[in-house]
Design an enzyme around this catalytic site. Structure first.
Site, short mmCIF file in Angstrom:
data_model
loop_
_atom_site.label_atom_id
_atom_site.label_comp_id
_atom_site.label_asym_id
_atom_site.label_seq_id
_atom_site.Cartn_x
_atom_site.Cartn_y
_atom_site.Cartn_z
N LYS A 91 20.02 -2.42 -11.00
CA LYS A 91 19.36 -1.43 -10.16
C LYS A 91 20.10 -0.11 -10.30
O LYS A 91 21.32 -0.09 -10.52
CB LYS A 91 19.38 -1.86 -8.69
CG LYS A 91 18.28 -1.24 -7.86
CD LYS A 91 16.95 -1.96 -8.08
CE LYS A 91 15.90 -1.48 -7.09
NZ LYS A 91 14.66 -2.29 -7.18
N GLY A 191 4.45 -0.53 7.21
CA GLY A 191 4.56 0.26 5.99
C GLY A 191 3.32 0.08 5.13
O GLY A 191 3.14 -0.97 4.53
N VAL A 192 2.47 1.09 5.10
CA VAL A 192 1.23 0.98 4.33
C VAL A 192 1.19 2.07 3.26
O VAL A 192 0.18 2.75 3.05
CB VAL A 192 -0.02 1.03 5.23
CG1 VAL A 192 -0.17 -0.26 6.01
CG2 VAL A 192 0.02 2.22 6.20
N GLY A 193 2.31 2.22 2.58
CA GLY A 193 2.41 3.19 1.50
C GLY A 193 2.02 2.58 0.18
O GLY A 193 0.95 1.97 0.04
N LYS A 194 2.90 2.68 -0.82
CA LYS A 194 2.61 2.24 -2.18
C LYS A 194 2.02 0.84 -2.24
O LYS A 194 0.97 0.60 -2.83
CB LYS A 194 3.91 2.25 -3.00
CG LYS A 194 4.27 3.53 -3.68
CD LYS A 194 5.50 3.28 -4.55
CE LYS A 194 5.91 4.51 -5.31
NZ LYS A 194 7.08 4.23 -6.18
N VAL A 195 2.74 -0.11 -1.63
CA VAL A 195 2.34 -1.52 -1.71
C VAL A 195 1.48 -1.92 -0.53
O VAL A 195 0.48 -2.62 -0.67
CB VAL A 195 3.59 -2.43 -1.79
CG1 VAL A 195 3.19 -3.90 -1.76
CG2 VAL A 195 4.40 -2.12 -3.03
N GLY A 196 1.88 -1.47 0.64
CA GLY A 196 1.22 -1.92 1.87
C GLY A 196 -0.27 -1.68 1.93
O GLY A 196 -1.02 -2.52 2.43
N HIS A 197 -0.72 -0.54 1.41
CA HIS A 197 -2.16 -0.26 1.52
C HIS A 197 -2.97 -1.18 0.62
O HIS A 197 -4.09 -1.56 0.95
CB HIS A 197 -2.47 1.22 1.29
CG HIS A 197 -2.61 1.63 -0.14
ND1 HIS A 197 -1.53 1.93 -0.94
CD2 HIS A 197 -3.72 1.81 -0.91
CE1 HIS A 197 -1.96 2.28 -2.14
NE2 HIS A 197 -3.29 2.20 -2.16
#
Length: 363
Positions: A91, A191-197
């Protein structure tokens, strides 16, 4: 207290502590001209070149950045092992606010540092970095994934990350309720950003009742304008206390499961996309003591790394989706191992991953 290099002693102690898995290599990168300060951590290359994303974040201190890189790299070793990939774990973190300091010059400098490892580390997107950023990094480094389709990449890895989390939820439903559907289940997504949405779309298509929260109003609005049936709560604290919640899906930053949140969590299952959800060792036992089924984060959120790994061999979406669908079977196997050994699922997943890495070292 610092050592002769000026690095905090506790950071070096963490690096070499065998009970945390050890790390093969940590590289500190600085380019004064562009303002780049970065840490690249390689936890293990037993299974192959280390693969993991680049996080761009305004850490409070350099020590915090190093600690995050170490934790995330270790997590990638386990994630890649459980995903069946021929990759170890690594990482990178770039220190600073991406809204303020991210530039083409900085990303090119970062690409040169990754290239200097000559393939021991393969990078991709993470929090604060995007497909367009990886396209820039790739101009200096051929060991770059998560690029745009027009530049030979697979594009946004959040599509398959969300699909994998959805498969993990289906496995949890199968294990707990005897049916792999989420129809009629109430699922809370933090969290409904990149992945969440994307995850919300899977849940609604499967007939779930969805409750969401996000610190960004625009992210919430993107969901509710398309799906007015989705409920919204003020914050994560309100979400985890929601009455009748069946599944809690942490999809933002790590540390979502701590002593306080586990104590008040109403859900019967935790299955989300965030990395490092357990705030400290022992939280998995607290979940088990409350009969809350935990789907290990690095197992269910592996869809993205499956996608970016495939880029190295000529990306094929259908092939990747088929691999990501196996997260359902892997998660079920972990639940079965946990029950058989009388241990939490997180410990069962660790044992399976560690065995694969140990077998690889012996070859």
């Amino acid at each position: 207290m610092t050592d002769v290099t000026g690095a905090p002693v506790d950071v070096l102690h963490t690096l070499f502590r065998s009970d945390q898995g050890g790390h093969e290599q940590v590289v500190l990168c600085q380019d004064r001209a562009s303002g780049l300060k970065a840490v690249i951590a390689l936890h293990s290359t037993a299974l192959g070149p280390a693969l993991g994303g680049t996080r761009f974040y305004p850490y409070a201190s350099e020590a915090e950045a190093v600690a995050d890189a170490l934790n995330l790299a270790r997590g990638m070793s386990y994630k890649n092992a459980m995903a069946g990939l021929d990759h170890g774990g690594g990482k990178a973190v770039i220190i600073g606010d991406p809204e303020r300091i991210k530039s083409e010059e900085l990303l090119l400098a970062y690409g040169r540092f990754v290239a200097s490892l000559e393939g021991r580390y393969v990078t991709a997107c993470d929090v604060g970095t995007y497909v367009t950023d990886m396209d820039v990094v790739a101009r200096e480094c051929r060991w770059t994934t998560g690029r745009s389709p027009e530049n030979g990449g697979a594009g946004d890895s959040s599509v398959l990350t969300s699909f994998g989390v959805f498969q993990g939820m289906r496995a949890a439903a199968q294990h707990l309720w005897g049916d792999p559907t989420l129809r009629g289940r109430k699922v809370g997504v933090a969290g409904v950003g990149k992945v969440g949405h994307h995850l919300v779309e899977h849940l609604l298509s499967d007939g779930a009742e969805v409750v969401i929260t996000d610190v960004r109003e625009e992210s919430v609005r993107r969901i509710t304008e398309r799906h007015p049936e989705v409920a919204v709560v003020a914050d994560t604290d309100a979400l985890i206390r929601t009455e009748g919640l069946d599944i809690y899906a942490p999809c933002a930053l790590g540390g979502a499961l701590n002593d306080e949140s586990v104590r008040v969590l109403t859900a019967k299952v935790v299955c989300g996309a965030a990395n490092n959800q357990l705030a400290h060792p022992g939280v998995e036992k607290d979940l088990a003591d409350r009969a809350i089924l935990y789907a290990p984060d690095y197992v269910v959120n592996a869809g993205g790394v499956i996608q970016v790994a495939d880029e190295l061999h000529g990306f094929d979406f259908d092939r990747c989706r088929a691999k990501a669908s196996k997260i359902f079977d892997t998660t079920l196997a972990i639940f079965a191992r946990a029950k058989e050994d009388g241990i939490p699922p997180a410990a069962a997943a660790d044992r399976i991953a560690e065995q694969r890495m140990a077998d690889a070292r012996r070859r």
